[in-house]
Write an enzyme that holds these catalytic residues in place. Structure first.
Site, mmCIF file in Angstrom:
data_model
loop_
_atom_site.group_PDB
_atom_site.id
_atom_site.type_symbol
_atom_site.label_atom_id
_atom_site.label_comp_id
_atom_site.label_asym_id
_atom_site.label_seq_id
_atom_site.Cartn_x
_atom_site.Cartn_y
_atom_site.Cartn_z
ATOM 1 N N HIS A 204 69.430 76.920 16.544
ATOM 2 C CA HIS A 204 70.099 75.732 16.016
ATOM 3 C C HIS A 204 69.192 74.751 15.294
ATOM 4 O O HIS A 204 69.654 73.730 14.786
ATOM 5 C CB HIS A 204 70.857 74.982 17.123
HETATM 6 C C1 UD1 Z 1 70.896 67.889 18.154
HETATM 7 C C2 UD1 Z 1 69.502 67.320 18.303
HETATM 8 C C3 UD1 Z 1 68.520 68.438 18.658
HETATM 9 C C4 UD1 Z 1 68.984 69.213 19.867
HETATM 10 C C5 UD1 Z 1 70.409 69.682 19.649
HETATM 11 C C6 UD1 Z 1 70.879 70.319 20.912
HETATM 12 C C7 UD1 Z 1 69.016 65.425 16.850
HETATM 13 C C8 UD1 Z 1 68.288 64.978 15.638
HETATM 14 N N1 UD1 Z 1 69.047 66.752 17.052
HETATM 15 O O1 UD1 Z 1 70.897 68.788 17.059
HETATM 16 O O2 UD1 Z 1 67.260 67.869 18.962
HETATM 17 O O3 UD1 Z 1 68.136 70.305 20.052
HETATM 18 O O4 UD1 Z 1 71.245 68.561 19.349
HETATM 19 O O5 UD1 Z 1 71.959 71.112 20.791
HETATM 20 O O6 UD1 Z 1 69.533 64.634 17.572
HETATM 21 N N2 UD1 Z 1 78.680 69.908 15.921
HETATM 22 C C9 UD1 Z 1 79.969 70.185 16.293
HETATM 23 N N3 UD1 Z 1 80.358 69.847 17.557
HETATM 24 C C10 UD1 Z 1 79.562 69.248 18.440
HETATM 25 C C11 UD1 Z 1 78.251 68.958 18.051
HETATM 26 C C12 UD1 Z 1 77.823 69.291 16.793
HETATM 27 O O7 UD1 Z 1 80.743 70.739 15.514
HETATM 28 O O8 UD1 Z 1 79.991 68.979 19.568
HETATM 29 C C13 UD1 Z 1 78.222 70.306 14.562
HETATM 30 C C14 UD1 Z 1 78.563 69.288 13.468
HETATM 31 O O9 UD1 Z 1 78.846 70.005 12.305
HETATM 32 C C15 UD1 Z 1 77.265 68.540 13.323
HETATM 33 C C16 UD1 Z 1 76.231 69.621 13.579
HETATM 34 O O10 UD1 Z 1 76.808 70.447 14.575
HETATM 35 O O11 UD1 Z 1 77.123 67.957 12.046
HETATM 36 C C17 UD1 Z 1 74.895 69.116 14.045
HETATM 37 O O12 UD1 Z 1 75.066 68.263 15.204
HETATM 38 P P1 UD1 Z 1 73.971 67.119 15.519
HETATM 39 O O13 UD1 Z 1 74.281 66.516 16.832
HETATM 40 O O14 UD1 Z 1 73.842 66.212 14.355
HETATM 41 O O15 UD1 Z 1 72.619 67.909 15.592
HETATM 42 P P2 UD1 Z 1 72.257 69.224 16.396
HETATM 43 O O16 UD1 Z 1 71.904 70.274 15.415
HETATM 44 O O17 UD1 Z 1 73.286 69.507 17.413
HETATM 45 N N1 UDP Z 2 72.224 75.769 26.778
HETATM 46 C C1 UDP Z 2 73.455 76.025 27.359
HETATM 47 N N2 UDP Z 2 74.347 76.793 26.658
HETATM 48 C C2 UDP Z 2 74.073 77.326 25.431
HETATM 49 C C3 UDP Z 2 72.798 77.055 24.878
HETATM 50 C C4 UDP Z 2 71.900 76.269 25.562
HETATM 51 O O1 UDP Z 2 73.732 75.583 28.472
HETATM 52 O O2 UDP Z 2 74.941 77.990 24.862
HETATM 53 C C5 UDP Z 2 71.272 74.932 27.522
HETATM 54 C C6 UDP Z 2 69.965 75.591 27.841
HETATM 55 O O3 UDP Z 2 70.060 76.354 29.024
HETATM 56 C C7 UDP Z 2 69.023 74.409 27.979
HETATM 57 C C8 UDP Z 2 69.584 73.416 26.991
HETATM 58 O O4 UDP Z 2 70.908 73.839 26.691
HETATM 59 O O5 UDP Z 2 69.096 73.860 29.280
HETATM 60 C C9 UDP Z 2 68.767 73.377 25.767
HETATM 61 O O6 UDP Z 2 69.412 72.588 24.829
HETATM 62 P P1 UDP Z 2 69.392 72.905 23.276
HETATM 63 O O7 UDP Z 2 68.918 74.279 23.025
HETATM 64 O O8 UDP Z 2 70.733 72.541 22.765
HETATM 65 O O9 UDP Z 2 68.395 71.797 22.736
HETATM 66 P P2 UDP Z 2 66.805 71.650 22.757
HETATM 67 O O10 UDP Z 2 66.305 71.949 24.110
HETATM 68 O O11 UDP Z 2 66.263 72.554 21.706
HETATM 69 O O12 UDP Z 2 66.612 70.237 22.355
#
Ligand code: UD1
Ligand code: UDP
Length: 356
Positions: A204
């Site tokens: 992601h």
């Molecule tokens: C965010 C965090 C990242 C973390 C990740 C965990 C920042 C800058 N990044 O990235 O550090 O590792 O979360 O998962 O804060 N979206 C949905 N539904 C949701 C959430 C997101 O559809 O419930 C989609 C939307 O299109 C959105 C995109 O995902 O624009 C990105 O979501 P966003 O929260 O901006 O960043 P992440 O890539 O999730």
């Molecule tokens: N995780 C989860 N389900 C998923 C993917 C990740 O429960 O489908 C959990 C994972 O076990 C870990 C956390 O999400 O505890 C990590 O978060 P993520 O990868 O979203 O973000 P990051 O750690 O890179 O910020």
């Protein structure tokens, strides 16, 4: 004494769970402010259900948007909630935009702020999380480091006071949930998986998803490897579809919705190898003794690489395939993330901070 936690994204919730439990155990008044950064059931509510986190006291409903828009909206609304609640201390977790907004809102209101997972650095300023980490560390009053490397990183930036090496709260989270996961999760049965007969992948990071060539290289590597279970982040699903890669990939490997924490623990524990660009998943792979192939050129979790259980590989099809096929750690993992008592130590320090 009132403590406010500010969270909003999946990894924030997982770190919040053991801390909330410990705050409750010590009888402290704890309120949860949820920015709404993540909102799909499988990115949000499932963690509250799986990990027994109480419903947030405030749900700000910000949702998705550009970094500036999202962080700005959060800053405004977190500030309103903090003004209404007047907590003695705030806690922020990790490195998301919700972490930055929470830390900044608290600092501007002179509410003492504790940062859990302080001092992590990738030294890649193109990574949005790196900006968040640096800024939050520099405006926080209590820096709670998971590793010695993190404390050393802070020292290099001149931050030496109020820095504590407490261990990693994700060890606590895993400890609290492993038995429940084994009892409750049906994921292995429902996906018809046998122990160690599959690779688990998560992707992601913006640098991997938002660039067509990078995402195509990763998708083609997963396809060539086969036997991959891929809980797919909504960001990644969107770009796979936009770049015309979705249909092809879903026909060849097991692409599923993101899973809850209990299902994820079982998928990780039983995987032959884990392929990921997630910070948390790299660490969990290490804690579970599963070899990890990290789809990045650098990592904040350097201990996992130094100990020989994690290998870094950029978005190149052949390199990924080779790394997954060849990488075999040849010794036991060390105990570098603490013993599962981080949340107890954190709550003790936060309570003292709130009294200051
Ligand atoms: C965010 C965090 C990242 C973390 C990740 C965990 C920042 C800058 N990044 O990235 O550090 O590792 O979360 O998962 O804060 N979206 C949905 N539904 C949701 C959430 C997101 O559809 O419930 C989609 C939307 O299109 C959105 C995109 O995902 O624009 C990105 O979501 P966003 O929260 O901006 O960043 P992440 O890539 O999730
Ligand atoms: N995780 C989860 N389900 C998923 C993917 C990740 O429960 O489908 C959990 C994972 O076990 C870990 C956390 O999400 O505890 C990590 O978060 P993520 O990868 O979203 O973000 P990051 O750690 O890179 O910020």
């Amino acid at each position: 004494m009132k403590i406010a936690s500010i969270v909003g994204a999946r990894p924030n919730f997982i770190k919040l769970a053991p801390v909330d439990k410990e705050l409750q155990r010590q009888g402290l008044d704890h309120i949860i402010i949820h920015t709404g950064q993540h909102y799909n059931y499988e990115m949000d509510r499932v963690f509250f259900d799986d990990m027994g986190i109480p419903s947030p006291d405030y749900h700000l409903g910000i949702g998705s948007g550009s970094h500036g828009f999202q962080t700005g909206e959060m800053l405004k609304k977190v500030e309103e909630a903090l003004i209404a609640e007047k907590p003695e201390a705030a806690i922020v977790y990790g490195d998301t935009n919700s972490t930055l907004a929470g830390g900044l809102a608290a600092a501007k209101l002179h509410i003492k702020c504790a940062h859990i997972e302080a001092g992590l650095r990738s030294y890649d300023k193109d990574m949005p999380e790196e900006i968040n980490r640096v800024l939050v560390d520099h405006c926080s009053d209590l820096l709670l480091c998971p590793t010695q490397t993190a404390a050393d990183n802070l020292k290099k930036e001149g931050i030496t006071e109020n820095v504590y090496l407490v261990g990693d709260v994700m060890v606590d989270a895993q400890r609290d949930c492993q038995r429940i996961a084994a009892e409750k999760s049906q994921i292995l049965k429902s996906l018809k998986l046998e122990d160690r007969d599959y690779f688990l992948a998560t992707v992601h990071r913006a640098s991997n998803t938002d660039d067509k060539n990078n995402l195509a290289a990763i998708a083609m590597a997963l396809e060539a490897l086969g036997d991959v279970v891929f809980p797919c982040h909504p960001r990644t699903e969107k770009y796979l579809k936009d770049f015309g890669l979705w249909k092809h990939l879903t026909e060849r490997i097991n692409v599923i919705k993101p899973v809850g924490y209990l299902d994820m623990l079982l998928l990780e524990k039983n995987a032959q190898k884990i392929i990921t660009d997630s910070g948390g998943v790299q660490k969990e792979a290490y804690l579970l003794g599963v070899p990890c192939i990290t789809l990045r050129d650098e990592t904040e979790w350097v201990e996992t690489v130094d100990d020989g259980w994690n290998v870094l590989v950029g978005p190149n099809r052949e390199d990924i395939i080779n790394a997954v096929r060849c990488f075999e750690p040849d010794h036991e993992c060390q105990d570098v993330f603490g013993k599962g008592d981080a949340s107890a130590r954190i709550v003790e320090l936060v309570a003292k901070l709130a009294e200051r």
